[in-house]
Design a protein around this motif. Structure first.
Motif, PDB file in Angstrom:
ATOM      1  N   UNK A 367       0.843  -1.196   0.000  1.00 31.83           N
ATOM      2  CA  UNK A 367       0.000   0.000   0.000  1.00 31.83           C
ATOM      3  C   UNK A 367       0.882   1.251   0.000  1.00 31.83           C
ATOM      4  N   UNK A 368       0.568   2.162  -0.914  1.00 30.01           N
ATOM      5  CA  UNK A 368       1.341   3.394  -1.056  1.00 30.01           C
ATOM      6  C   UNK A 368       2.408   3.311  -2.132  1.00 30.01           C
ATOM      7  N   UNK A 369       2.719   2.102  -2.611  1.00 34.08           N
ATOM      8  CA  UNK A 369       3.725   1.954  -3.660  1.00 34.08           C
ATOM      9  C   UNK A 369       3.133   2.294  -5.033  1.00 34.08           C
ATOM     10  N   UNK A 392      -1.009  -7.231 -13.772  1.00 38.46           N
ATOM     11  CA  UNK A 392       0.010  -7.892 -12.970  1.00 38.46           C
ATOM     12  C   UNK A 392       1.167  -6.950 -12.707  1.00 38.46           C
ATOM     13  N   UNK A 393       1.548  -6.858 -11.431  1.00 43.10           N
ATOM     14  CA  UNK A 393       2.721  -6.082 -11.042  1.00 43.10           C
ATOM     15  C   UNK A 393       3.978  -6.846 -11.468  1.00 43.10           C
ATOM     16  N   UNK A 394       5.133  -6.189 -11.454  1.00 45.99           N
ATOM     17  CA  UNK A 394       6.358  -6.910 -11.798  1.00 45.99           C
ATOM     18  C   UNK A 394       6.556  -8.189 -10.979  1.00 45.99           C
ATOM     19  N   UNK A 395       6.160  -8.170  -9.693  1.00 42.94           N
ATOM     20  CA  UNK A 395       6.329  -9.366  -8.855  1.00 42.94           C
ATOM     21  C   UNK A 395       5.171 -10.350  -9.002  1.00 42.94           C
ATOM     22  N   UNK A 413       0.573  -1.110 -20.626  1.00 41.71           N
ATOM     23  CA  UNK A 413       1.154  -0.934 -19.291  1.00 41.71           C
ATOM     24  C   UNK A 413       0.593   0.338 -18.659  1.00 41.71           C
ATOM     25  N   UNK A 414       0.146   0.220 -17.419  1.00 42.29           N
ATOM     26  CA  UNK A 414      -0.368   1.379 -16.684  1.00 42.29           C
ATOM     27  C   UNK A 414       0.431   1.554 -15.393  1.00 42.29           C
ATOM     28  N   UNK A 415       0.475   2.781 -14.919  1.00 40.36           N
ATOM     29  CA  UNK A 415       1.122   3.086 -13.648  1.00 40.36           C
ATOM     30  C   UNK A 415       0.051   3.497 -12.642  1.00 40.36           C
ATOM     31  N   UNK A 416       0.041   2.854 -11.479  1.00 41.21           N
ATOM     32  CA  UNK A 416      -0.992   3.119 -10.475  1.00 41.21           C
ATOM     33  C   UNK A 416      -0.360   3.181  -9.085  1.00 41.21           C
ATOM     34  N   UNK A 417      -1.117   3.728  -8.141  1.00 41.73           N
ATOM     35  CA  UNK A 417      -0.698   3.719  -6.733  1.00 41.73           C
ATOM     36  C   UNK A 417      -1.604   2.772  -5.958  1.00 41.73           C
ATOM     37  N   UNK A 418      -0.998   1.851  -5.198  1.00 39.91           N
ATOM     38  CA  UNK A 418      -1.763   0.858  -4.438  1.00 39.91           C
ATOM     39  C   UNK A 418      -2.409   1.522  -3.225  1.00 39.91           C
ATOM     40  N   UNK A 419      -3.728   1.314  -3.064  1.00 41.51           N
ATOM     41  CA  UNK A 419      -4.459   1.948  -1.967  1.00 41.51           C
ATOM     42  C   UNK A 419      -5.028   0.957  -0.950  1.00 41.51           C
ATOM     43  N   UNK A 421      -5.090  -3.504   0.325  1.00 43.71           N
ATOM     44  CA  UNK A 421      -4.555  -4.855   0.172  1.00 43.71           C
ATOM     45  C   UNK A 421      -5.513  -5.888   0.743  1.00 43.71           C
ATOM     46  N   UNK A 422      -5.720  -6.957   0.009  1.00 46.28           N
ATOM     47  CA  UNK A 422      -6.423  -8.152   0.477  1.00 46.28           C
ATOM     48  C   UNK A 422      -5.417  -9.305   0.421  1.00 46.28           C
ATOM     49  N   UNK A 423      -5.730 -10.464   0.989  1.00 48.81           N
ATOM     50  CA  UNK A 423      -4.747 -11.554   1.002  1.00 48.81           C
ATOM     51  C   UNK A 423      -4.290 -12.002  -0.385  1.00 48.81           C
ATOM     52  N   UNK A 424      -5.185 -11.897  -1.385  1.00 48.89           N
ATOM     53  CA  UNK A 424      -4.833 -12.452  -2.695  1.00 48.89           C
ATOM     54  C   UNK A 424      -4.845 -11.430  -3.824  1.00 48.89           C
ATOM     55  N   UNK A 425      -5.069 -10.165  -3.514  1.00 44.31           N
ATOM     56  CA  UNK A 425      -5.015  -9.140  -4.551  1.00 44.31           C
ATOM     57  C   UNK A 425      -4.807  -7.772  -3.922  1.00 44.31           C
ATOM     58  N   UNK A 426      -4.495  -6.814  -4.783  1.00 46.24           N
ATOM     59  CA  UNK A 426      -4.330  -5.421  -4.370  1.00 46.24           C
ATOM     60  C   UNK A 426      -5.320  -4.566  -5.136  1.00 46.24           C
ATOM     61  N   UNK A 427      -5.624  -3.383  -4.579  1.00 47.75           N
ATOM     62  CA  UNK A 427      -6.488  -2.422  -5.263  1.00 47.75           C
ATOM     63  C   UNK A 427      -5.749  -1.102  -5.463  1.00 47.75           C
ATOM     64  N   UNK A 428      -5.992  -0.485  -6.619  1.00 40.91           N
ATOM     65  CA  UNK A 428      -5.530   0.874  -6.893  1.00 40.91           C
ATOM     66  C   UNK A 428      -6.788   1.672  -7.212  1.00 40.91           C
TER      67      UNK A 428
END
Length: 482
Positions: A367-369, A392-395, A413-419, A421-428
Protein backbone atom coordinates in the motif's frame (compact mmCIF):
# COMPACT_ATOMS: atom_id res chain seq x y z
CA UNK A 1 3.26 -27.13 -18.60
CA UNK A 2 -0.09 -28.84 -19.17
CA UNK A 3 -1.60 -25.54 -20.28
CA UNK A 4 1.21 -25.08 -22.80
CA UNK A 5 0.70 -28.65 -24.06
CA UNK A 6 -2.98 -27.77 -24.55
CA UNK A 7 -1.92 -24.78 -26.62
CA UNK A 8 0.05 -27.16 -28.81
CA UNK A 9 -2.90 -29.54 -29.16
CA UNK A 10 -5.06 -26.62 -30.18
CA UNK A 11 -2.44 -25.47 -32.68
CA UNK A 12 -2.12 -28.97 -34.16
CA UNK A 13 -5.85 -29.29 -34.67
CA UNK A 14 -6.32 -25.82 -36.08
CA UNK A 15 -3.43 -26.57 -38.43
CA UNK A 16 -5.38 -29.66 -39.52
CA UNK A 17 -8.48 -27.57 -40.30
CA UNK A 18 -10.44 -27.60 -37.06
CA UNK A 19 -11.95 -24.43 -35.56
CA UNK A 20 -12.37 -23.66 -31.87
CA UNK A 21 -15.90 -24.29 -30.62
CA UNK A 22 -17.63 -21.46 -28.74
CA UNK A 23 -17.10 -21.41 -24.98
CA UNK A 24 -19.19 -24.00 -23.15
CA UNK A 25 -20.24 -25.91 -26.28
CA UNK A 26 -18.35 -29.16 -25.68
CA UNK A 27 -21.47 -31.23 -26.24
CA UNK A 28 -21.93 -29.65 -29.66
CA UNK A 29 -18.32 -29.94 -30.79
CA UNK A 30 -17.13 -32.50 -33.30
CA UNK A 31 -13.97 -33.19 -31.29
CA UNK A 32 -13.45 -32.94 -27.53
CA UNK A 33 -9.92 -33.34 -26.16
CA UNK A 34 -9.05 -34.01 -22.53
CA UNK A 35 -5.44 -33.18 -21.64
CA UNK A 36 -4.98 -34.90 -18.29
CA UNK A 37 -2.69 -34.68 -15.28
CA UNK A 38 -1.85 -37.66 -13.06
CA UNK A 39 -0.55 -35.70 -10.06
CA UNK A 40 -3.84 -35.30 -8.24
CA UNK A 41 -5.56 -38.29 -6.71
CA UNK A 42 -8.98 -37.20 -7.97
CA UNK A 43 -7.80 -36.82 -11.58
CA UNK A 44 -9.15 -40.27 -12.46
CA UNK A 45 -12.59 -39.54 -11.02
CA UNK A 46 -12.80 -36.19 -12.75
CA UNK A 47 -11.82 -37.67 -16.11
CA UNK A 48 -14.27 -40.58 -16.00
CA UNK A 49 -17.00 -38.31 -14.67
CA UNK A 50 -16.54 -35.98 -17.64
CA UNK A 51 -16.36 -38.88 -20.06
CA UNK A 52 -19.58 -40.29 -18.61
CA UNK A 53 -21.28 -36.93 -19.03
CA UNK A 54 -20.32 -36.86 -22.72
CA UNK A 55 -21.35 -40.46 -23.48
CA UNK A 56 -25.05 -39.75 -24.19
CA UNK A 57 -24.16 -36.65 -26.18
CA UNK A 58 -21.82 -38.66 -28.36
CA UNK A 59 -24.42 -41.40 -28.81
CA UNK A 60 -26.86 -38.81 -30.17
CA UNK A 61 -24.25 -37.09 -32.35
CA UNK A 62 -22.82 -39.40 -35.04
CA UNK A 63 -19.25 -38.59 -35.96
CA UNK A 64 -18.37 -36.87 -32.68
CA UNK A 65 -14.92 -37.89 -31.41
CA UNK A 66 -13.39 -37.86 -27.92
CA UNK A 67 -9.63 -37.96 -27.31
CA UNK A 68 -7.77 -38.37 -24.01
CA UNK A 69 -4.10 -37.43 -23.69
CA UNK A 70 -1.50 -36.36 -21.16
CA UNK A 71 -0.08 -37.97 -18.05
CA UNK A 72 -3.15 -39.94 -17.00
CA UNK A 73 -3.36 -41.40 -20.50
CA UNK A 74 0.34 -42.29 -20.33
CA UNK A 75 -0.30 -44.06 -17.01
CA UNK A 76 -3.63 -45.80 -17.67
CA UNK A 77 -3.27 -46.60 -21.39
CA UNK A 78 -5.78 -49.34 -22.32
CA UNK A 79 -7.73 -48.85 -19.07
CA UNK A 80 -9.35 -45.69 -20.42
CA UNK A 81 -10.92 -47.47 -23.40
CA UNK A 82 -12.03 -50.37 -21.16
CA UNK A 83 -13.76 -48.02 -18.73
CA UNK A 84 -15.05 -45.67 -21.43
CA UNK A 85 -15.33 -47.59 -24.73
CA UNK A 86 -16.81 -44.54 -26.45
CA UNK A 87 -13.38 -42.83 -26.37
CA UNK A 88 -11.85 -42.71 -29.86
CA UNK A 89 -8.21 -41.80 -29.20
CA UNK A 90 -5.76 -42.23 -26.30
CA UNK A 91 -2.31 -40.66 -26.64
CA UNK A 92 0.51 -40.03 -24.17
CA UNK A 93 2.89 -37.29 -23.12
CA UNK A 94 5.55 -38.12 -25.70
CA UNK A 95 3.48 -38.15 -28.87
CA UNK A 96 0.98 -35.29 -28.70
CA UNK A 97 1.92 -34.44 -32.28
CA UNK A 98 0.10 -37.59 -33.46
CA UNK A 99 -3.37 -36.41 -32.34
CA UNK A 100 -4.71 -35.30 -35.77
CA UNK A 101 -3.48 -38.53 -37.41
CA UNK A 102 -4.98 -40.69 -34.66
CA UNK A 103 -8.33 -38.93 -34.95
CA UNK A 104 -8.40 -39.52 -38.69
CA UNK A 105 -7.36 -43.16 -38.26
CA UNK A 106 -10.10 -43.72 -35.68
CA UNK A 107 -12.63 -42.16 -38.04
CA UNK A 108 -11.59 -44.33 -41.00
CA UNK A 109 -11.14 -47.62 -39.10
CA UNK A 110 -14.12 -46.98 -36.82
CA UNK A 111 -12.28 -48.23 -33.74
CA UNK A 112 -10.38 -46.70 -30.84
CA UNK A 113 -6.75 -45.80 -31.41
CA UNK A 114 -4.42 -46.15 -28.41
CA UNK A 115 -0.87 -45.01 -29.07
CA UNK A 116 1.53 -44.37 -26.19
CA UNK A 117 5.16 -43.60 -27.01
CA UNK A 118 7.73 -44.61 -24.40
CA UNK A 119 10.12 -41.76 -25.15
CA UNK A 120 9.97 -38.29 -26.65
CA UNK A 121 9.58 -38.39 -30.43
CA UNK A 122 10.28 -34.68 -31.04
CA UNK A 123 10.67 -31.70 -28.75
CA UNK A 124 7.12 -30.32 -28.39
CA UNK A 125 8.14 -26.76 -29.27
CA UNK A 126 8.54 -27.87 -32.89
CA UNK A 127 4.76 -28.37 -33.05
CA UNK A 128 2.22 -25.75 -34.16
CA UNK A 129 0.97 -23.77 -31.18
CA UNK A 130 -2.24 -21.81 -30.76
CA UNK A 131 -1.14 -19.30 -28.10
CA UNK A 132 -3.95 -18.31 -25.76
CA UNK A 133 -2.47 -14.87 -25.16
CA UNK A 134 -1.27 -12.28 -27.64
CA UNK A 135 0.94 -10.54 -25.06
CA UNK A 136 2.28 -13.32 -22.76
CA UNK A 137 3.63 -16.73 -23.72
CA UNK A 138 5.01 -19.94 -22.26
CA UNK A 139 8.37 -21.16 -23.60
CA UNK A 140 9.54 -24.69 -22.77
CA UNK A 141 13.28 -25.00 -22.18
CA UNK A 142 13.24 -28.66 -21.11
CA UNK A 143 10.92 -31.61 -20.67
CA UNK A 144 11.10 -34.46 -18.18
CA UNK A 145 12.76 -34.66 -14.78
CA UNK A 146 15.81 -36.42 -13.31
CA UNK A 147 14.62 -36.21 -9.70
CA UNK A 148 13.24 -39.20 -7.81
CA UNK A 149 10.90 -37.57 -5.27
CA UNK A 150 9.05 -40.40 -3.55
CA UNK A 151 5.64 -38.72 -3.79
CA UNK A 152 5.79 -37.83 -7.49
CA UNK A 153 4.81 -39.91 -10.50
CA UNK A 154 5.69 -37.24 -13.09
CA UNK A 155 9.24 -38.47 -13.95
CA UNK A 156 7.83 -41.91 -14.74
CA UNK A 157 5.35 -40.35 -17.16
CA UNK A 158 7.38 -37.47 -18.60
CA UNK A 159 10.72 -39.28 -18.76
CA UNK A 160 14.27 -38.09 -18.12
CA UNK A 161 15.15 -34.44 -18.58
CA UNK A 162 15.81 -33.32 -22.13
CA UNK A 163 17.10 -29.80 -22.69
CA UNK A 164 16.56 -27.66 -25.75
CA UNK A 165 19.46 -25.92 -27.43
CA UNK A 166 19.82 -22.38 -26.08
CA UNK A 167 19.83 -20.99 -29.61
CA UNK A 168 16.47 -22.63 -30.35
CA UNK A 169 14.96 -21.21 -27.15
CA UNK A 170 16.16 -17.68 -27.91
CA UNK A 171 15.00 -17.96 -31.52
CA UNK A 172 11.51 -18.89 -30.32
CA UNK A 173 11.47 -15.98 -27.87
CA UNK A 174 12.64 -13.53 -30.54
CA UNK A 175 9.93 -14.78 -32.90
CA UNK A 176 7.29 -14.33 -30.18
CA UNK A 177 8.49 -10.79 -29.44
CA UNK A 178 8.33 -9.99 -33.16
CA UNK A 179 4.68 -11.04 -33.04
CA UNK A 180 3.99 -8.64 -30.16
CA UNK A 181 4.57 -10.79 -27.06
CA UNK A 182 6.18 -8.76 -24.27
CA UNK A 183 6.21 -11.33 -21.43
CA UNK A 184 7.51 -14.88 -21.50
CA UNK A 185 7.59 -17.60 -18.85
CA UNK A 186 10.36 -20.19 -19.16
CA UNK A 187 9.02 -23.67 -18.39
CA UNK A 188 10.65 -26.83 -17.14
CA UNK A 189 9.65 -29.63 -14.81
CA UNK A 190 12.80 -28.58 -12.95
CA UNK A 191 13.52 -25.38 -14.81
CA UNK A 192 16.80 -24.35 -13.16
CA UNK A 193 18.34 -27.77 -13.77
CA UNK A 194 18.55 -26.63 -17.39
CA UNK A 195 22.01 -27.45 -18.64
CA UNK A 196 22.38 -30.84 -16.96
CA UNK A 197 21.53 -32.53 -20.25
CA UNK A 198 24.05 -30.40 -22.17
CA UNK A 199 26.81 -30.38 -19.54
CA UNK A 200 26.72 -26.73 -18.43
CA UNK A 201 25.83 -26.02 -14.79
CA UNK A 202 25.49 -22.29 -15.45
CA UNK A 203 23.34 -22.66 -18.55
CA UNK A 204 20.18 -21.40 -16.83
CA UNK A 205 21.72 -18.19 -15.51
CA UNK A 206 23.28 -17.61 -18.94
CA UNK A 207 19.85 -18.09 -20.52
CA UNK A 208 18.30 -15.51 -18.18
CA UNK A 209 21.01 -13.00 -19.06
CA UNK A 210 20.55 -13.72 -22.77
CA UNK A 211 16.83 -12.96 -22.41
CA UNK A 212 17.87 -9.57 -21.10
CA UNK A 213 19.43 -8.70 -24.47
CA UNK A 214 16.24 -9.26 -26.49
CA UNK A 215 14.85 -5.89 -27.54
CA UNK A 216 11.13 -5.55 -26.83
CA UNK A 217 11.00 -8.34 -24.23
CA UNK A 218 9.77 -6.53 -21.13
CA UNK A 219 9.14 -9.33 -18.64
CA UNK A 220 10.78 -12.71 -18.07
CA UNK A 221 9.54 -15.26 -15.52
CA UNK A 222 10.28 -18.95 -14.92
CA UNK A 223 8.72 -21.94 -13.19
CA UNK A 224 9.35 -24.16 -11.36
CA UNK A 225 12.89 -24.26 -9.93
CA UNK A 226 14.25 -26.80 -7.46
CA UNK A 227 16.22 -25.68 -4.37
CA UNK A 228 18.89 -28.28 -5.15
CA UNK A 229 19.85 -26.47 -8.36
CA UNK A 230 19.32 -22.91 -7.16
CA UNK A 231 22.85 -21.50 -7.33
CA UNK A 232 24.31 -18.07 -6.64
CA UNK A 233 24.82 -17.38 -10.35
CA UNK A 234 21.03 -17.68 -10.88
CA UNK A 235 20.36 -15.19 -8.09
CA UNK A 236 22.89 -12.80 -9.60
CA UNK A 237 21.34 -13.16 -13.06
CA UNK A 238 17.89 -12.42 -11.64
CA UNK A 239 19.14 -9.34 -9.80
CA UNK A 240 21.26 -7.99 -12.66
CA UNK A 241 18.95 -8.60 -15.64
CA UNK A 242 16.35 -5.79 -15.71
CA UNK A 243 13.61 -7.70 -17.52
CA UNK A 244 13.79 -10.75 -15.21
CA UNK A 245 10.96 -10.07 -12.81
CA UNK A 246 11.35 -9.94 -9.00
CA UNK A 247 9.33 -13.10 -8.51
CA UNK A 248 10.35 -16.60 -7.47
CA UNK A 249 8.26 -19.75 -7.08
CA UNK A 250 10.38 -22.12 -4.97
CA UNK A 251 8.75 -25.41 -3.86
CA UNK A 252 9.38 -26.18 -0.17
CA UNK A 253 7.20 -29.31 0.23
CA UNK A 254 8.17 -29.65 3.93
CA UNK A 255 10.16 -27.75 6.50
CA UNK A 256 11.22 -30.93 8.32
CA UNK A 257 14.59 -32.46 7.51
CA UNK A 258 13.43 -36.06 8.26
CA UNK A 259 10.39 -35.61 5.99
CA UNK A 260 12.50 -34.02 3.24
CA UNK A 261 14.80 -37.03 3.45
CA UNK A 262 11.84 -39.42 3.21
CA UNK A 263 10.58 -37.41 0.23
CA UNK A 264 14.03 -37.79 -1.33
CA UNK A 265 14.38 -34.03 -1.62
CA UNK A 266 18.09 -33.21 -1.70
CA UNK A 267 18.01 -30.02 0.42
CA UNK A 268 17.26 -29.37 4.08
CA UNK A 269 15.56 -26.54 5.99
CA UNK A 270 18.78 -24.55 6.51
CA UNK A 271 19.67 -24.72 2.81
CA UNK A 272 16.18 -23.63 1.78
CA UNK A 273 16.03 -20.63 4.13
CA UNK A 274 19.57 -19.72 3.05
CA UNK A 275 18.40 -19.40 -0.57
CA UNK A 276 15.46 -17.23 0.48
CA UNK A 277 17.80 -14.99 2.48
CA UNK A 278 20.17 -14.58 -0.48
CA UNK A 279 17.31 -13.78 -2.87
CA UNK A 280 15.89 -11.17 -0.51
CA UNK A 281 19.33 -9.58 -0.06
CA UNK A 282 19.83 -9.32 -3.82
CA UNK A 283 16.20 -8.51 -4.76
CA UNK A 284 14.53 -6.79 -1.76
CA UNK A 285 11.07 -6.50 -3.35
CA UNK A 286 10.93 -10.09 -4.63
CA UNK A 287 7.65 -11.93 -4.10
CA UNK A 288 8.37 -15.55 -3.19
CA UNK A 289 5.75 -18.28 -3.53
CA UNK A 290 5.95 -21.98 -2.77
CA UNK A 291 4.42 -25.49 -2.71
CA UNK A 292 3.83 -27.32 0.58
CA UNK A 293 2.58 -30.86 1.18
CA UNK A 294 0.76 -31.61 4.44
CA UNK A 295 0.49 -35.12 5.83
CA UNK A 296 3.30 -36.94 4.06
CA UNK A 297 3.62 -40.50 5.46
CA UNK A 298 5.34 -40.47 8.83
CA UNK A 299 4.95 -36.69 9.36
CA UNK A 300 4.77 -36.02 13.10
CA UNK A 301 3.40 -32.97 14.87
CA UNK A 302 7.00 -31.86 15.39
CA UNK A 303 7.67 -32.23 11.67
CA UNK A 304 4.62 -30.13 10.87
CA UNK A 305 5.70 -27.46 13.37
CA UNK A 306 9.01 -27.22 11.46
CA UNK A 307 7.05 -26.51 8.29
CA UNK A 308 5.12 -23.76 10.06
CA UNK A 309 8.47 -22.35 11.24
CA UNK A 310 9.76 -22.09 7.67
CA UNK A 311 6.52 -20.43 6.57
CA UNK A 312 6.92 -17.81 9.30
CA UNK A 313 10.58 -17.24 8.45
CA UNK A 314 10.23 -17.18 4.66
CA UNK A 315 7.06 -15.04 4.64
CA UNK A 316 5.78 -16.30 1.33
CA UNK A 317 3.57 -14.01 -0.71
CA UNK A 318 1.39 -17.01 -1.60
CA UNK A 319 1.55 -20.78 -1.26
CA UNK A 320 0.17 -23.87 -2.92
CA UNK A 321 -0.90 -25.86 0.10
CA UNK A 322 -1.68 -29.51 -0.61
CA UNK A 323 -2.88 -32.47 1.36
CA UNK A 324 -0.63 -35.44 0.58
CA UNK A 325 -2.04 -37.45 -2.29
CA UNK A 326 -1.20 -41.16 -2.53
CA UNK A 327 -0.30 -41.98 -6.13
CA UNK A 328 -0.04 -45.65 -7.15
CA UNK A 329 3.41 -46.43 -8.49
CA UNK A 330 5.28 -44.04 -6.19
CA UNK A 331 7.42 -45.20 -3.23
CA UNK A 332 5.46 -43.01 -0.82
CA UNK A 333 2.23 -44.85 -1.61
CA UNK A 334 3.49 -47.98 0.16
CA UNK A 335 5.26 -46.27 3.06
CA UNK A 336 4.22 -47.08 6.60
CA UNK A 337 2.64 -44.53 8.93
CA UNK A 338 0.16 -43.05 6.44
CA UNK A 339 -1.51 -40.11 8.19
CA UNK A 340 -5.25 -40.17 8.86
CA UNK A 341 -7.51 -37.84 6.89
CA UNK A 342 -8.65 -36.10 10.07
CA UNK A 343 -5.09 -35.24 11.16
CA UNK A 344 -4.09 -34.11 7.67
CA UNK A 345 -7.17 -31.90 7.39
CA UNK A 346 -6.54 -30.25 10.77
CA UNK A 347 -2.90 -29.53 9.91
CA UNK A 348 -3.87 -28.30 6.48
CA UNK A 349 -6.34 -25.81 7.93
CA UNK A 350 -3.72 -24.50 10.39
CA UNK A 351 -1.22 -24.03 7.57
CA UNK A 352 -3.72 -22.25 5.33
CA UNK A 353 -4.75 -19.92 8.17
CA UNK A 354 -1.11 -19.01 8.87
CA UNK A 355 -0.31 -18.43 5.21
CA UNK A 356 -3.45 -16.32 4.71
CA UNK A 357 -2.34 -14.12 7.60
CA UNK A 358 1.17 -13.74 6.19
CA UNK A 359 -0.08 -13.12 2.63
CA UNK A 360 -2.30 -10.32 3.87
CA UNK A 361 0.49 -8.77 5.95
CA UNK A 362 2.90 -8.91 3.00
CA UNK A 363 0.32 -7.39 0.66
CA UNK A 364 -0.32 -4.54 3.11
CA UNK A 365 3.32 -3.56 2.66
CA UNK A 366 2.47 -2.75 -0.96
CA UNK A 367 0.00 0.00 0.00
CA UNK A 368 1.34 3.39 -1.06
CA UNK A 369 3.73 1.95 -3.66
CA UNK A 370 3.58 3.11 -7.27
CA UNK A 371 3.66 0.12 -9.60
CA UNK A 372 3.72 -0.55 -13.33
CA UNK A 373 1.09 -3.12 -14.27
CA UNK A 374 0.77 -5.14 -17.44
CA UNK A 375 -2.95 -5.10 -18.17
CA UNK A 376 -4.37 -8.63 -18.11
CA UNK A 377 -7.29 -10.26 -19.87
CA UNK A 378 -9.95 -12.12 -17.92
CA UNK A 379 -8.24 -11.96 -14.51
CA UNK A 380 -10.79 -9.78 -12.72
CA UNK A 381 -14.09 -11.64 -12.46
CA UNK A 382 -15.83 -8.59 -10.97
CA UNK A 383 -14.20 -5.97 -13.20
CA UNK A 384 -17.40 -5.36 -15.16
CA UNK A 385 -19.47 -4.68 -12.04
CA UNK A 386 -16.79 -2.59 -10.32
CA UNK A 387 -15.72 -0.62 -13.43
CA UNK A 388 -12.17 -1.75 -12.91
CA UNK A 389 -9.48 -3.46 -14.95
CA UNK A 390 -6.86 -5.92 -13.73
CA UNK A 391 -3.15 -6.26 -14.25
CA UNK A 392 0.01 -7.89 -12.97
CA UNK A 393 2.72 -6.08 -11.04
CA UNK A 394 6.36 -6.91 -11.80
CA UNK A 395 6.33 -9.37 -8.86
CA UNK A 396 3.18 -10.95 -10.36
CA UNK A 397 0.77 -9.73 -7.71
CA UNK A 398 -2.75 -9.27 -9.08
CA UNK A 399 -3.92 -5.65 -8.97
CA UNK A 400 -7.42 -4.37 -9.73
CA UNK A 401 -7.34 -0.70 -10.78
CA UNK A 402 -9.84 2.02 -11.66
CA UNK A 403 -10.64 2.04 -15.35
CA UNK A 404 -9.07 5.15 -16.90
CA UNK A 405 -10.92 7.44 -19.32
CA UNK A 406 -8.69 6.47 -22.24
CA UNK A 407 -8.74 3.06 -23.89
CA UNK A 408 -6.53 0.42 -22.27
CA UNK A 409 -5.94 -2.97 -23.88
CA UNK A 410 -4.53 -6.23 -22.48
CA UNK A 411 -0.77 -6.05 -22.92
CA UNK A 412 -0.64 -2.27 -22.37
CA UNK A 413 1.15 -0.93 -19.29
CA UNK A 414 -0.37 1.38 -16.68
CA UNK A 415 1.12 3.09 -13.65
CA UNK A 416 -0.99 3.12 -10.48
CA UNK A 417 -0.70 3.72 -6.73
CA UNK A 418 -1.76 0.86 -4.44
CA UNK A 419 -4.46 1.95 -1.97
CA UNK A 420 -5.75 -1.31 -0.43
CA UNK A 421 -4.55 -4.85 0.17
CA UNK A 422 -6.42 -8.15 0.48
CA UNK A 423 -4.75 -11.55 1.00
CA UNK A 424 -4.83 -12.45 -2.70
CA UNK A 425 -5.01 -9.14 -4.55
CA UNK A 426 -4.33 -5.42 -4.37
CA UNK A 427 -6.49 -2.42 -5.26
CA UNK A 428 -5.53 0.87 -6.89
CA UNK A 429 -8.67 2.92 -6.33
CA UNK A 430 -7.29 6.30 -7.40
CA UNK A 431 -6.87 7.62 -10.94
CA UNK A 432 -4.44 5.86 -13.25
CA UNK A 433 -1.19 7.81 -13.21
CA UNK A 434 0.00 6.83 -16.67
CA UNK A 435 -1.01 4.65 -19.63
CA UNK A 436 1.58 3.31 -22.07
CA UNK A 437 0.25 1.75 -25.24
CA UNK A 438 2.45 -1.14 -26.30
CA UNK A 439 3.17 -3.44 -29.22
CA UNK A 440 1.67 -6.19 -27.06
CA UNK A 441 -1.59 -4.24 -26.86
CA UNK A 442 -1.47 -3.77 -30.64
CA UNK A 443 -1.01 -7.55 -31.02
CA UNK A 444 -4.01 -8.21 -28.77
CA UNK A 445 -6.13 -5.78 -30.79
CA UNK A 446 -5.02 -7.30 -34.10
CA UNK A 447 -5.74 -10.85 -32.89
CA UNK A 448 -9.24 -9.93 -31.74
CA UNK A 449 -10.01 -8.34 -35.10
CA UNK A 450 -8.70 -11.44 -36.88
CA UNK A 451 -10.69 -13.82 -34.66
CA UNK A 452 -13.88 -11.89 -35.33
CA UNK A 453 -13.35 -12.23 -39.08
CA UNK A 454 -12.62 -15.98 -39.06
CA UNK A 455 -15.03 -18.23 -40.98
CA UNK A 456 -16.83 -21.03 -39.18
CA UNK A 457 -15.74 -24.63 -39.75
CA UNK A 458 -15.51 -27.98 -38.04
CA UNK A 459 -15.65 -27.29 -34.33
CA UNK A 460 -13.05 -28.31 -31.79
CA UNK A 461 -13.90 -28.54 -28.08
CA UNK A 462 -10.94 -28.10 -25.74
CA UNK A 463 -10.89 -27.78 -21.97
CA UNK A 464 -10.60 -24.12 -21.00
CA UNK A 465 -6.98 -23.00 -21.12
CA UNK A 466 -5.80 -19.55 -20.18
CA UNK A 467 -2.95 -17.12 -20.39
CA UNK A 468 0.15 -17.50 -18.23
CA UNK A 469 -0.72 -16.55 -14.66
CA UNK A 470 0.82 -17.04 -11.24
CA UNK A 471 0.19 -20.09 -9.14
CA UNK A 472 -2.83 -19.45 -6.86
CA UNK A 473 -3.41 -20.89 -3.42
CA UNK A 474 -4.64 -24.43 -4.10
CA UNK A 475 -7.15 -26.25 -1.96
CA UNK A 476 -7.24 -29.69 -3.56
CA UNK A 477 -4.91 -32.58 -2.88
CA UNK A 478 -1.78 -32.81 -5.00
CA UNK A 479 1.93 -33.36 -4.82
CA UNK A 480 2.73 -29.81 -5.86
CA UNK A 481 4.86 -30.75 -8.88
CA UNK A 482 2.54 -29.56 -11.62
Amino acid sequence: MNVHDSERLSGLLEDAGYVRAPEGSDGDADVVVFNTCAVRENADNRLYGNLGRLAPRKASRPGMQIAVGGCLAQKDRDTIVKKAPWVDVVFGTHNIGKLPVLLERARVQEEAQVEIAESLEAFPSTLPTRRESAYAAWVSISVGCNNTCTFCIVPALRGKEKDRRTGDILAEIEALVAEGVSEITLLGQNVNAYGSDIGDREAFSKLLRACGTIDGLERVRFTSPHPRDFTDDVIAAMAETPNVMPQLHMPLQSGSDPVLKAMRRSYRQERYLGIIEKVRAAIPHAAITTDIIVGFPGETEEDFDRTLHVVREARFAQAFTFQYSKRPGTPAATMKNQISKEVVQARYERLVALQEEISWEENKKQVGRTLELMVAEGEGRKDGATHRLSGRAPDNRLVHFTKPDQEVRPGDVVTVEITYAAPHHLLAEGPTLDVRRTRAGDAWEKRNATEAAKPTGVMLGLPKIGTPEPLPVATGPACGCD
